[in-house]
Design a protein around this motif. Sequence first.
Motif, short mmCIF file in Angstrom:
data_model
loop_
_atom_site.label_atom_id
_atom_site.label_comp_id
_atom_site.label_asym_id
_atom_site.label_seq_id
_atom_site.Cartn_x
_atom_site.Cartn_y
_atom_site.Cartn_z
N LYS A 33 15.65 22.01 4.62
CA LYS A 33 15.46 20.98 5.56
C LYS A 33 13.85 20.62 5.78
N PRO A 34 13.77 19.43 6.39
CA PRO A 34 12.26 19.23 6.74
C PRO A 34 11.47 20.12 7.57
N ASP A 35 12.30 20.40 8.62
CA ASP A 35 11.53 21.61 9.59
C ASP A 35 11.54 22.82 9.07
N ALA A 36 12.26 23.18 8.08
CA ALA A 36 12.06 24.41 7.16
C ALA A 36 11.30 24.47 6.03
N GLN A 37 10.75 23.45 5.61
CA GLN A 37 9.87 23.41 4.46
C GLN A 37 8.80 24.05 4.52
N VAL A 38 8.52 24.94 3.55
CA VAL A 38 6.86 25.33 3.39
C VAL A 38 5.84 24.50 2.58
N THR A 39 4.86 24.14 3.22
CA THR A 39 3.94 23.14 2.67
C THR A 39 2.56 23.96 2.38
N PHE A 40 1.72 23.15 1.73
CA PHE A 40 0.36 23.75 1.91
C PHE A 40 -0.41 23.57 3.18
N MET A 41 0.14 22.88 4.12
CA MET A 41 -0.31 22.41 5.38
C MET A 41 -0.03 23.73 6.29
N ASN A 42 1.32 24.13 6.03
CA ASN A 42 1.64 25.29 7.13
C ASN A 42 1.99 26.51 6.65
N TRP A 43 1.71 27.07 5.21
CA TRP A 43 2.19 28.14 4.81
C TRP A 43 1.66 29.49 5.29
N SER A 44 0.39 29.34 5.97
CA SER A 44 0.02 30.74 6.93
C SER A 44 0.61 30.77 8.24
N GLU A 45 1.38 29.63 8.80
CA GLU A 45 1.83 29.73 10.06
C GLU A 45 3.15 30.40 10.27
N GLN A 46 3.56 30.92 11.32
CA GLN A 46 4.81 31.52 11.42
C GLN A 46 5.66 30.37 11.87
N PRO A 47 7.07 30.27 11.51
CA PRO A 47 7.86 31.28 10.66
C PRO A 47 7.70 31.13 9.12
N TYR A 48 6.78 29.94 8.89
CA TYR A 48 6.75 29.76 7.37
C TYR A 48 6.07 30.77 6.46
#
Length: 436
Positions: A33-48
């Motif tokens: 889902k869009p709000d659960a998608q790991v991206t290069f922009m969020n990969w170091s943030e929790q919970p991603y």
Amino acid sequence: MKTMVVPLMAAISLMSVSQAMAQSAAMDTVPAKPDAQVTFMNWSEQPYSQWAFRNVGIAPSLMVPRAGDIVMLEEATDPSIADLSFDYAGKSFTVREAMTGDDTDGIVVLKDGKIVYEEYFNGFGERDHHLWASSTKSLVGLAMGLLVAEGKVNVDDLVEAYIPELKGTYFGNRTVRDVLNMVSALGYTEDYENFEPGAVSTEYFRRLGFIPAFDLMATDPKKDDTPRGILEFLPRFDGNPDLEPRDRFEYHSPNVDVAGWIIARVSGMPLHQFIADNVWNKLGVEHDAFFMSDVAFTPIATGGFNTTLRDFARVGQVVVNNGEYNGVQVFPEAWVKDTFSLTEDERQQMARSNYKDPAAPRFDEWLEGYKNYLWVHDAEKGIGTFRGVFGQHLYVNQAENVVIATFSSAESASNAARETNKPRLAAFDAIADHLK
């Protein structure tokens, strides 16, 4: 040519998670889902990060294949360790509470080379890989010892003696020892949250891949001389005009990229191949490893190694054994012993650092020194740690023959500044005391 900078704060700041995301896990459906998608922009943030740190193959990577027979770790389980109670800063913790309080994904404890405690959290498991982050630095320091023992590297030589491309640059005029002990006095700030566009530290992190740099990915090196990778960028570093080299320890990651380059140049093979042939193939590990790389496919010496947790612990057992494992001298005994043998200058370099300033946010009560990229807690007893951002730790205690390995997906990057990490470090000592 001037390097273009992409928006940064969205890439690195630790933002709050949406209410919908809090009710699910990253990448928990197909498609995500869009709000659960790991991206290069969020990969170091929790919970991603809980998903991303065990799937770092999302970034460019290079294999470090295993070889030979697997040497299985024996088990002598002590169920009491999880509930072992200790006090820190006026509060009582159990080992499990200290681990879960800092978002630990897994912990393995070895006593006399046998597993006495092993537990996994957050869906992580014994066959999953995980990013070591800056614990990689300590592995690179050990690898350098192989070339020193062979007489191919002298730690008192200038870096430019091994890397002509750095001749006349600030790094080129530092000694190998300067970069191994991080006393090079760089004009650089190791800040994981505040990135000034165009600053050397920002541009460095873009080349590491920890900040997305889509412009560098798209640059054609045949047509554009912008430094795309880490090594090409190293000549851009300068010194701190207010500090002399060898005055004090400063945690500056680019030093390790220089060391990795020296290893590759002197050995005649890329760092990931050198580690595979000279280290990974000698440990009887259970799984292949891999390095994150930059966009130029140079392995990230300062923080890119990935393995399973038990294999992480095996590396600690090598250090506890002064470089020997399963009848093989993997690292030179003299180099391991020298790493714990702090000189008075090396002790003072740590004493003058902000890690020993009780008023500083990064004050660390455990540290005695830093040498060959190892955080030395007690030189006499042979106690030290490998440390990586977001809670990657490998604790080694030669006096008690204890190894403790943890992988984590903590909320913020800096272990020294994160209060929830301190009970973890206290737990390591409590476990070692329990296992005497």
